[in-house]
Design a protein around this motif. Structure first.
Motif, PDB file in Angstrom:
ATOM      1  N   LEU A 140       0.827  -1.205   0.000  1.00  0.00           N
ATOM      2  CA  LEU A 140       0.000   0.000   0.000  1.00  0.00           C
ATOM      3  C   LEU A 140       0.868   1.264   0.000  1.00  0.00           C
ATOM      4  O   LEU A 140       0.565   2.242  -0.686  1.00  0.00           O
ATOM      5  CB  LEU A 140      -0.898  -0.015   1.247  1.00  0.00           C
ATOM      6  N   SER A 141       1.955   1.197   0.753  1.00  0.00           N
ATOM      7  CA  SER A 141       2.844   2.371   0.772  1.00  0.00           C
ATOM      8  C   SER A 141       3.505   2.568  -0.589  1.00  0.00           C
ATOM      9  O   SER A 141       3.792   3.694  -0.997  1.00  0.00           O
ATOM     10  CB  SER A 141       3.884   2.244   1.885  1.00  0.00           C
ATOM     11  N   GLN A 142       3.726   1.448  -1.312  1.00  0.00           N
ATOM     12  CA  GLN A 142       4.269   1.557  -2.672  1.00  0.00           C
ATOM     13  C   GLN A 142       3.285   2.282  -3.589  1.00  0.00           C
ATOM     14  O   GLN A 142       3.677   3.127  -4.386  1.00  0.00           O
ATOM     15  CB  GLN A 142       4.560   0.156  -3.239  1.00  0.00           C
ATOM     16  N   ILE A 143       2.028   1.918  -3.468  1.00  0.00           N
ATOM     17  CA  ILE A 143       0.979   2.571  -4.274  1.00  0.00           C
ATOM     18  C   ILE A 143       0.951   4.064  -3.972  1.00  0.00           C
ATOM     19  O   ILE A 143       0.921   4.906  -4.867  1.00  0.00           O
ATOM     20  CB  ILE A 143      -0.412   1.981  -3.952  1.00  0.00           C
ATOM     21  N   ARG A 144       0.981   4.372  -2.683  1.00  0.00           N
ATOM     22  CA  ARG A 144       0.935   5.771  -2.256  1.00  0.00           C
ATOM     23  C   ARG A 144       2.131   6.538  -2.812  1.00  0.00           C
ATOM     24  O   ARG A 144       1.983   7.642  -3.319  1.00  0.00           O
ATOM     25  CB  ARG A 144       0.929   5.857  -0.724  1.00  0.00           C
ATOM     26  N   SER A 145       3.308   5.922  -2.714  1.00  0.00           N
ATOM     27  CA  SER A 145       4.491   6.651  -3.186  1.00  0.00           C
ATOM     28  C   SER A 145       4.489   6.779  -4.706  1.00  0.00           C
ATOM     29  O   SER A 145       4.965   7.776  -5.256  1.00  0.00           O
ATOM     30  CB  SER A 145       5.785   6.015  -2.675  1.00  0.00           C
ATOM     31  N   LEU A 146       3.905   5.784  -5.379  1.00  0.00           N
ATOM     32  CA  LEU A 146       3.799   5.863  -6.847  1.00  0.00           C
ATOM     33  C   LEU A 146       2.944   7.070  -7.249  1.00  0.00           C
ATOM     34  O   LEU A 146       3.320   7.862  -8.121  1.00  0.00           O
ATOM     35  CB  LEU A 146       3.165   4.571  -7.364  1.00  0.00           C
ATOM     36  N   ARG A 153      -4.158   3.767  -9.499  1.00  0.00           N
ATOM     37  CA  ARG A 153      -5.553   3.442  -9.184  1.00  0.00           C
ATOM     38  C   ARG A 153      -5.895   2.022  -9.656  1.00  0.00           C
ATOM     39  O   ARG A 153      -6.620   1.293  -8.990  1.00  0.00           O
ATOM     40  CB  ARG A 153      -6.481   4.456  -9.854  1.00  0.00           C
ATOM     41  N   ALA A 154      -5.312   1.631 -10.812  1.00  0.00           N
ATOM     42  CA  ALA A 154      -5.585   0.294 -11.335  1.00  0.00           C
ATOM     43  C   ALA A 154      -5.013  -0.771 -10.403  1.00  0.00           C
ATOM     44  O   ALA A 154      -5.669  -1.788 -10.140  1.00  0.00           O
ATOM     45  CB  ALA A 154      -4.979   0.161 -12.727  1.00  0.00           C
ATOM     46  N   PHE A 155      -3.814  -0.539  -9.869  1.00  0.00           N
ATOM     47  CA  PHE A 155      -3.218  -1.496  -8.921  1.00  0.00           C
ATOM     48  C   PHE A 155      -4.112  -1.644  -7.700  1.00  0.00           C
ATOM     49  O   PHE A 155      -4.343  -2.728  -7.203  1.00  0.00           O
ATOM     50  CB  PHE A 155      -1.834  -1.009  -8.465  1.00  0.00           C
ATOM     51  N   LEU A 156      -4.588  -0.512  -7.257  1.00  0.00           N
ATOM     52  CA  LEU A 156      -5.426  -0.486  -6.059  1.00  0.00           C
ATOM     53  C   LEU A 156      -6.731  -1.245  -6.299  1.00  0.00           C
ATOM     54  O   LEU A 156      -7.172  -2.029  -5.460  1.00  0.00           O
ATOM     55  CB  LEU A 156      -5.723   0.978  -5.714  1.00  0.00           C
ATOM     56  N   SER A 157      -7.305  -1.021  -7.467  1.00  0.00           N
ATOM     57  CA  SER A 157      -8.579  -1.687  -7.792  1.00  0.00           C
ATOM     58  C   SER A 157      -8.366  -3.185  -7.928  1.00  0.00           C
ATOM     59  O   SER A 157      -9.225  -3.974  -7.539  1.00  0.00           O
ATOM     60  CB  SER A 157      -9.142  -1.152  -9.101  1.00  0.00           C
ATOM     61  N   LYS A 158      -7.217  -3.565  -8.464  1.00  0.00           N
ATOM     62  CA  LYS A 158      -6.946  -4.992  -8.656  1.00  0.00           C
ATOM     63  C   LYS A 158      -6.895  -5.727  -7.300  1.00  0.00           C
ATOM     64  O   LYS A 158      -7.374  -6.839  -7.169  1.00  0.00           O
ATOM     65  CB  LYS A 158      -5.615  -5.149  -9.400  1.00  0.00           C
ATOM     66  N   ALA A 159      -6.318  -5.041  -6.327  1.00  0.00           N
ATOM     67  CA  ALA A 159      -6.243  -5.636  -4.996  1.00  0.00           C
ATOM     68  C   ALA A 159      -7.624  -5.774  -4.389  1.00  0.00           C
ATOM     69  O   ALA A 159      -7.895  -6.694  -3.614  1.00  0.00           O
ATOM     70  CB  ALA A 159      -5.383  -4.769  -4.095  1.00  0.00           C
TER      71      ALA A 159
END
Lengths: 186, 287
Positions: A93-99, B278-284
């Motif tokens: 999740l922190s990777q997503i946030r930093s991305l 956002r796509a990564f997040l939705s996939k999870a």
């Protein structure tokens, strides 16, 4: 009275923003740090993330491993498994946030000096970024409460609930249509 | 500035006084003795203003922040003049107070403009965004206010307090726009400019709060208003004195990005990056 409340809210908002500005370190927003650093780190971050994402996601959030551990391992191992998965999920999740943060910081560093800046586009990007942060916060809350397996389970339940709701609405609308059709004209 | 002019003696008296002055519906009951703490705050503010002006004179910051120092000089002169009026010709205090207040408000707008220039002057993109947002906010506020007045749900500001409160609120809105943009775009601000900005912002915010409460609660808030207004102003002057005591140059202007890219392509890349996240997040979250 509502007018007075709005004015008080405006004053409090200004005080809050000024507090934020006061707390902000000048070094944190030092001129050259953001654009150059971001330019250099962004591609590698994207690349690394892209390579790991498929493998990571299914292992973290998928039920397979968890079901196996649940059936074959003692309680202590189950606890350990959940704890480690939770940590990995938070890291992901922190990777997503930093991305998202890198993407927006590159943009900010370039756009603040640009003459062609478009307010609508800027607003849309800011909303997109904000929504990602909100989603991350929601996922983090679910993770914290129920662990990584709970994320998909909960989404599934919510999905099922919305399906049921849709079905009920369709049924209700059909019912209305039917009653309309069966109504005997006078 | 205006704050320490002790509005405690102003009592609402619609009617006669309204004919005498253009806007204020105030009149004095009688001259009254100034309380020791009121006099102390008043003199403290005059002392701090003179200190700031002296500092500006010695360091020649008059040239760098002209409107800010013009504003301080005007308020300083007004304060001494008002003190004389208060002590020796009390009956003229009320009209002079409100005309002085609106004069300060006008120069205050110039200070707000100067803060905008100092913060966003080197960032045309963010500056343009600020102008657009400010215009939008002003149109919204004016439309709503005029609509309310037209419908009769909100009366036209009938007293000087209400009018000043509304004008200060517009100033507060413009400073909110500036503060949020400088936070979002991570605009580097030097210590001196930051001090001026935060001090003036606090002054405007506290003015909006105290004027709103005074207009809404009326006489019940009078005692608190008498103390709060000059106290807030003295606090702001102290903040300015601390911020302007030592000179600190503006942060260096950032260099051009390594690769020259036009705004459109940068925006496209950003959108792509955000969509990807956002796509990564939705996939999870996908069941």
């Amino acid at each position: 009275m509502s007018g007075a409340l709005i004015l008080l809210a405006i004053a409090l908002l200004l005080i809050g923003l000024l507090g934020l500005l006061l707390r902000r370190s000048d070094f944190a927003s030092s001129p050259d740090a953001s654009p150059l650093l971001c330019d250099a780190t962004a591609p590698s971050a994207y690349q690394a993330f892209e390579q790991r994402r498929g493998e990571l996601l299914d292992r973290i959030f998928g039920p397979d491993d968890w079901e196996f551990v649940l059936n074959h391992a003692p309680k202590r191992v189950q606890r350990l498994f959940l704890q480690e998965r939770k940590e990995i999920a938070f890291y992901w999740l922190s990777q997503i946030r930093s991305l998202a943060k890198i993407a927006i910081r590159i943009h900010i560093a370039h756009s603040r000096k640009s003459d062609e800046l478009r307010p609508v586009l800027e607003l849309r990007l800011a909303i997109d970024y904000f929504m990602i942060r909100v989603k991350c916060a929601i996922v983090a809350a679910i993770l914290w409460l129920g662990g990584p397996v709970a994320v998909r389970r909960m989404i599934k339940q919510v999905g099922g609930l919305s399906e049921e709701l849709r079905g009920m609405l369709e049924l209700a609308s059909k019912g209305d249509a039917l009653s309309g059709e069966t109504r005997v004209p006078r | 500035m205006d704050l320490k002019r002790f509005p405690s003696q102003l009592t609402v008296k619609k009617g006669k006084a309204f004919e005498a002055f253009l806007l204020p519906c105030y009149d004095f009951v009688n001259s009254r003795q100034m309380k020791p703490y009121e006099l102390f705050l008043w003199l403290a503010c005059v002392a701090l203003e003179s200190l700031l002006l002296l500092r500006g004179w010695v360091s020649e910051w008059f040239r760098k922040y002209p409107f800010f120092f013009v504003y301080l000089a005007c308020v300083f002169i007004q304060d001494i003049f008002f003190l004389m009026i208060y002590l020796f010709h009390f009956k003229y205090y009320a009209p002079i107070y409100w005309y002085g207040e609106f004069f300060s408000l006008v120069i205050g707008c110039c200070v707000a403009w100067e803060i905008f220039r100092l913060v966003l002057g080197r960032y045309p993109g963010a500056g343009r965004m600020a102008r657009n947002m400010l215009l939008f906010a002003l149109i919204m506020v004016l439309t709503k206010s005029l609509g309310d007045v037209w419908n009769g749900s909100v009366p036209w500001p009938g007293t000087a307090i209400e009018l000043e409160r509304n004008l200060r609120a517009i100033q507060a809105l413009s400073l909110i726009v500036l503060a949020s943009l400088s936070a979002y775009y991570e605009i580097p601000i030097g210590r001196n400019v930051k001090g001026i900005f935060i001090g003036y912002g606090l002054f405007v915010a506290t003015s909006v709060m105290t004027l709103t409460l005074r207009a809404s609660l009326g006489e019940t808030f009078q005692a608190a208003w008498v103390f709060l207004q000059p106290f807030c102003y003295a606090a702001v002057l102290s903040l300015w004195s601390a911020a302007l005591w030592r000179y600190e140059g503006d942060p260096l202007l950032e260099g051009q990005p390594k690769i020259e890219e036009d705004y459109q392509s940068v925006a496209r890349v950003t959108r792509k990056g955000l969509h990807q996240a956002r796509a990564f997040l939705s996939k999870a979250m996908r069941p």
